[in-house]
Design a protein around this motif. Structure first.
Motif, PDB file in Angstrom:
ATOM      1  N   VAL A 185     -38.027 -67.113  78.894  1.00  0.00           N
ATOM      2  CA  VAL A 185     -37.161 -68.288  78.798  1.00  0.00           C
ATOM      3  C   VAL A 185     -36.028 -67.984  77.825  1.00  0.00           C
ATOM      4  CG1 VAL A 185     -37.048 -70.748  78.287  1.00  0.00           C
ATOM      5  CG2 VAL A 185     -39.152 -69.762  79.205  1.00  0.00           C
ATOM      6  N   PRO A 186     -34.767 -68.161  78.233  1.00  0.00           N
ATOM      7  CA  PRO A 186     -33.648 -67.878  77.327  1.00  0.00           C
ATOM      8  C   PRO A 186     -33.659 -68.793  76.115  1.00  0.00           C
ATOM      9  CG  PRO A 186     -32.888 -68.072  79.608  1.00  0.00           C
ATOM     10  CD  PRO A 186     -34.307 -68.555  79.578  1.00  0.00           C
ATOM     11  N   SER A 187     -33.123 -68.287  75.009  1.00  0.00           N
ATOM     12  CA  SER A 187     -32.962 -69.053  73.773  1.00  0.00           C
ATOM     13  C   SER A 187     -34.285 -69.605  73.256  1.00  0.00           C
ATOM     14  CB  SER A 187     -31.962 -70.206  73.982  1.00  0.00           C
ATOM     15  OG  SER A 187     -30.700 -69.718  74.368  1.00  0.00           O
ATOM     16  N   GLU A 409     -30.147 -70.967  80.934  1.00  0.00           N
ATOM     17  CA  GLU A 409     -29.353 -70.684  79.753  1.00  0.00           C
ATOM     18  C   GLU A 409     -28.830 -71.978  79.162  1.00  0.00           C
ATOM     19  OE1 GLU A 409     -28.836 -67.913  78.233  1.00  0.00           O
ATOM     20  OE2 GLU A 409     -29.536 -66.388  79.654  1.00  0.00           O
ATOM     21  N   LEU A 410     -28.696 -72.018  77.838  1.00  0.00           N
ATOM     22  CA  LEU A 410     -28.096 -73.163  77.169  1.00  0.00           C
ATOM     23  C   LEU A 410     -26.586 -72.980  77.147  1.00  0.00           C
ATOM     24  CD1 LEU A 410     -30.494 -73.686  74.137  1.00  0.00           C
ATOM     25  CD2 LEU A 410     -30.480 -74.885  76.320  1.00  0.00           C
ATOM     26  N   PHE A 411     -25.866 -73.948  77.656  1.00  0.00           N
ATOM     27  CA  PHE A 411     -24.412 -73.848  77.754  1.00  0.00           C
ATOM     28  C   PHE A 411     -23.802 -73.702  76.362  1.00  0.00           C
ATOM     29  CE2 PHE A 411     -20.196 -75.825  77.870  1.00  0.00           C
ATOM     30  CZ  PHE A 411     -19.600 -75.017  78.837  1.00  0.00           C
ATOM     31  N   GLY A 412     -23.044 -72.642  76.194  1.00  0.00           N
ATOM     32  CA  GLY A 412     -22.351 -72.437  74.927  1.00  0.00           C
ATOM     33  C   GLY A 412     -23.217 -71.884  73.821  1.00  0.00           C
ATOM     34  N   CYS A 413     -24.468 -71.513  74.108  1.00  0.00           N
ATOM     35  CA  CYS A 413     -25.376 -70.968  73.098  1.00  0.00           C
ATOM     36  C   CYS A 413     -25.902 -69.617  73.567  1.00  0.00           C
ATOM     37  CB  CYS A 413     -26.549 -71.914  72.833  1.00  0.00           C
ATOM     38  SG  CYS A 413     -26.070 -73.523  72.175  1.00  0.00           S
ATOM     39  N   PRO A 414     -25.135 -68.556  73.378  1.00  0.00           N
ATOM     40  CA  PRO A 414     -25.571 -67.237  73.849  1.00  0.00           C
ATOM     41  C   PRO A 414     -26.838 -66.791  73.140  1.00  0.00           C
ATOM     42  CG  PRO A 414     -23.684 -67.038  72.378  1.00  0.00           C
ATOM     43  CD  PRO A 414     -23.867 -68.503  72.635  1.00  0.00           C
TER      44      PRO A 414
END
Length: 657
Positions: A185-187, A409-414
Motif C-alpha cells: 500500500v503506498p504511503s 496513491e495519495l494525491f500530492g504526497c509522493p
C-alpha cells in the motif's frame, strides 16, 4: 419641445456611453493590483459620473466578497461533512482540517468576541502529507485477523501517510509482516516490536481480563516505541473507523500544555461500582475512561516520568485490589484519578463502546455522526444494541472489502516505492491496453495480499516428509502417501470429485455411504451433465470397486483435483478468472511425467453456489472466449519450447477437438 427632448436624449446617451467606457477602463485597470484608483482618480473624483461609477463598482465588489465568503463557508462545511462519508473517488487531502472537538481557544471566547467572529477559514488541523502514527498491540491468530479489518477501515478513509507500529508476538509478526509486504500500500510504513521483550515490564501485574498479559502492554509504549516519536494514536484491534483518522490526529493541537493523554469517557457503569452487590472497581474519575482509543503525547509522558508514575500507581492499588479486572484500563484510570489535569477528554463519538449496558446510544443522534466503533464486549458482533445491525454491516463491509482496492496513491504526497512495487509498475506499463487479453495479462502480474495462517493451528513437521498442506476442503487417505512413496516419486494423487444440487447435505462419512447416495440420486459425478470430459478419465466405474490406487492416463481437458509434492510445477498465472487453470496444470504435470494415481477411498463433493462473475463473462462475452483461445495457443507454444517433441501430443489433441 421636440428640440428639448432631443437634447436631453443626447445628453442621456452621452452619459451612458461615458459610464460604459469608464466602467470598461476601470475593469481593465483592475487587473493591476495597485492601479485601480490611480488611473481614475485625477479626472473623475469630482464628477457625477464618477460618483455613479464608484457606487456601482463598490456594490459589485461587495457582492464579489460576499460570494467569496459564501464559497469559503460552503467549502469548509463540505470538508467537515465529507469526513463522515465514504470517499467518492477523490482521494486527495481535504483542504481544511475538521474536528468536532472544541479546544480551550474555542470555549473561552466572550459573547462579544463570538459576535465579532468572522467566517474566515481555520488553519488546517493536520497538514497535507503530515505523517500520522498509529500503534496497536496484536498477538495471536484472532487478533491478526481483527487488526486487518481495522487497518482496512483506516485506509479506506485516510488522506494522509500512515506509519503503523505493531507490538506483536511471533505468530502475529509473521502473519502481518507477510501481509503488508505483499499488500504494497503506498504511503504506508510498518514497524514491528517484539512483545516478548516487554513481558517482564508487566508480567508482575495479576490480570483477570481475557486479553491476558498483552492487555497490559499499552502501558509500556513510551519505552517500546522510538524515543524520537513525539505522539501516537493507540487503538485496540476490535476498532472500526467510520471517518478519516486525521480528524482524530488533529485533536492533539487542542491539548493544553499540561495534557498528555486523550481519552473518551467510559460508557458503562463499571467504575461507578453499582453493577452488583459488593462490586469494587479500581478508582476512577467519575465514570472513568475507556482505553480502546488513546491519544498519547509520548514526548510529554517521557518528560514527566510516565514509566515510574504508572508503576507506582499500580503497586499502590494492587495492595488492596489484588489484580486488574480491565487490564491497562484500570491502571490508566487510577493514574488519571490522581492527576486529572493530564487528561484531555475526547467527544464520545470517537469511541462508541458496544458492550452490553452502555450509554453508547447517547453519543449520536444519527448513525452518520459516528467516528469510531469499538466492539469491546466478549460477545463482539452479538452484542445488544438497537443499531447493532448497522454496526455489524459496517464491520462486515470492511471485513470482506477487497484490500487491493486500497492500493491508491495519495494525491500530492509522493512516497518512496519499494523495489517490488517499482518492478510491478514497470511490468504493468509495458502491457498493451488495446490487447483484448489486457485484463488477463494484468491480473497475471497482480500481487495479491497473503494472509498466512488465518486460523489457529498446531503444526509439527513429520520426520519422513509425508506431511500435507490442504489448499481446499477434501478428505485425504494419508496411508496412500507413504505407500506411493510421494517423497521421492513423481506422482499426482487424483481425488475423485462429486457434486450435489442440494444446498443442504449430510456429508457422507465413508465411501460406502457416498456410493449409496450416488445410487439414490442425491449425488452425481462432477459436472457429468455439462462438462463430462473434465473428470471422465478418473474412471468412476473402476473407482466404485477399487481398493488400491490405480493409474489413469492424461486426456484432453482433464482437470481433476490433485494432491502433489510441494516442488511440483506451479499453476500458469495467465489463466485467471474462468477456464483452463486446472487443465493447463494437469497438462504440465503429464509433460513432466507425473503419474496420475486415483485414490480409492478419498473423495470430495462440490456444493452449489451462485455463478461467479468470470463464468458469467465467459458465457456472455465472445471476446472473453476469444482471448482464452489466444492464451491457450500461447501456452501450447511455451510448452513446446520447454518440453520439445514430448509436448506435440497436447497440440495435436487440441487441434483435433
Amino acid at each position: 419641445m421636440n428640440l428639448l427632448c432631443r437634447g436631453r436624449l443626447k445628453l442621456l446617451v452621452a452619459s451612458l456611453t461615458a459610464i460604459v467606457l469608464l466602467t470598461w477602463l476601470y475593469l481593465l485597470a483592475g487587473n493591476f493590483e495597485n492601479g485601480r484608483s490611480l488611473l481614475l482618480a485625477p479626472c473623475l473624483s469630482d464628477t457625477p459620473a464618477a460618483r455613479v461609477l464608484e457606487h456601482a463598482v463598490l456594490e459589485s465588489r461587495v457582492r464579489e466578497v460576499e460570494e467569496e465568503n459564501r464559497q469559503i463557508r460552503l467549502q469548509l462545511s463540505q470538508s467537515q461533512g465529507t469526513a463522515v462519508q465514504p470517499p467518492d473517488g477523490n482521494y486527495g487531502n481535504q483542504q481544511w482540517g475538521a474536528s468536532a472537538d472544541t479546544g480551550p481557544e474555542d470555549g473561552d471566547n466572550t459573547a462579544e468576541e463570538k459576535n465579532n467572529h468572522t467566517e474566515c477559514p481555520r488553519s488546517p488541523s493536520v497538514q497535507k502529507c503530515e505523517l500520522i502514527h498509529v500503534a496497536c498491540v496484536c498477538a495471536g491468530h484472532n487478533a491478526s485477523r481483527d487488526v486487518v479489518t481495522l487497518v482496512k477501515s483506516v485506509l479506506f478513509h485516510r488522506r494522509n501517510p500512515l506509519h503503523f507500529h505493531f507490538i506483536t508476538d511471533t505468530v502475529a509478526n509473521r502473519i502481518l509482516s507477510s501481509l503488508f509486504q505483499s499488500w504494497m500500500v503506498p504511503s504506508v510504513q510498518v514497524s514491528f516490536y517484539d512483545a516478548d521483550e516487554l513481558k517482564s515490564e508487566v508480567s508482575w501485574i495479576p490480570n483477570k481480563h481475557y486479553s491476558g498479559i498483552y492487555g497490559l502492554m499499552k502501558l509500556t509504549l513510551t519505552k517500546a516505541l522510538p524515543s524520537d516519536l513525539s505522539k501516537v494514536i493507540v487503538l485496540d484491534t476490535d476498532i472500526t473507523f467510520a471517518t478519516d483518522i486525521a480528524e482524530l490526529w488533529g485533536i492533539f493541537r487542542k491539548f493544553t500544555d499540561k495534557q498528555v493523554i486523550g481519552l473518551v469517557e467510559n460508557q458503562s457503569d463499571w467504575y461507578l461500582g453499582n453493577l452488583w452487590k459488593n462490586h469494587k472497581p479500581w478508582p476512577a474519575l467519575g465514570r472513568g475512561f475507556n482505553t480502546g482509543v488513546i491519544l498519547l503525547y509520548l514526548e510529554r509522558l517521557r518528560r514527566i516520568g510516565w514509566e515510574q508514575m504508572w508503576r507506582l500507581t499500580a503497586e499502590r492499588e494492587l495492595m488492596s485490589m489484588l489484580s486488574t479486572s480491565l487490564a491497562d484500563q484500570d491502571i490508566f484510570n487510577a493514574f488519571i484519578k490522581q492527576n486529572p489535569v493530564l487528561v484531555h477528554q475526547l467527544p464520545c463519538f470517537w469511541n462508541v463502546q458496544l458492550s452490553d449496558h452502555t450509554r453508547s446510544e447517547q453519543c449520536y443522534t444519527e448513525v452518520s455522526d459516528l467516528k469510531v466503533i469499538h466492539w469491546n464486549s466478549p460477545k463482539k458482533l452479538r452484542v445488544k444494541n438497537k443499531h447493532v445491525e448497522f454496526f455489524r454491516n459496517l464491520y462486515l463491509t470492511f471485513l470482506e472489502y477487497d484490500g487491493n482496492l486500497l492500493r491508491r496513491e495519495l494525491f500530492g504526497c509522493p512516497s518512496q516505492a519499494s523495489p517490488d512495487s517499482v518492478q510491478l509498475q514497470t511490468a504493468l506499463e509495458e502491457l498493451d491496453e488495446d490487447d483484448q487479453c489486457y485484463d488477463f495479462r494484468r491480473e497475471r502480474l497482480t500481487v495479491h495480499r497473503v494472509h498466512l495462517y488465518f486460523l489457529q493451528y498446531e503444526y509439527t513437521p513429520t520426520e519422513d516428509d509425508t506431511d500435507i498442506t490442504l489448499v481446499a476442503q477434501l478428505s485425504m487417505d494419508r496411508k496412500s502417501v507413504v505407500q506411493l512413496d510421494m517423497a521421492h516419486a513423481k506422482k499426482a494423487l487424483v481425488v475423485p470429485a462429486f457434486e450435489t444440487l442440494r444446498y443442504r447435505l449430510s456429508f457422507p462419512k465413508s465411501k460406502a455411504e457416498l456410493l449409496s447416495m450416488l445410487d439414490m440420486g442425491s449425488l452425481y459425478t462432477f459436472r457429468y451433465h455439462v462438462w463430462p470430459k473434465g473428470h471422465a478419465p478418473t474412471n468412476y466405474a473402476k473407482w466404485r470397486t477399487a481398493t488400491t490406487p490405480y493409474k489413469v492416463e492424461w486426456e484432453p481437458d482433464f482437470e481433476p483435483y490433485v494432491v502433489v509434492r510441494r516442488d511440483c510445477p506451479e499453476y500458469d498465472q495467465r489463466f485467471v478468472g474462468f477456464g483452463w487453470n486446472k487443465v493447463s496444470h494437469i497438462m504440465e504435470l503429464d509433460a513432466q511425467e507425473y503419474d496420475l494415481m486415483v485414490l480409492p477411498n478419498a473423495f470430495m463433493i462440490h456444493m452449489p453456489h451462485a455463478p461467479s462473475f468470470d463464468i458469467s463473462k465467459f458465457r456472455s462475452s465472445s471476446s472473453y472466449r476469444n482471448c482464452l483461445n489466444t492464451l491457450k495457443d500461447e501456452f501450447h507454444q511455451d510448452l513446446s519450447r520447454k518440453y520439445g517433441s514430448a509436448a506435440l501430443k497436447y497440440l495435436t489433441a487440441q487441434r483435433n477437438m
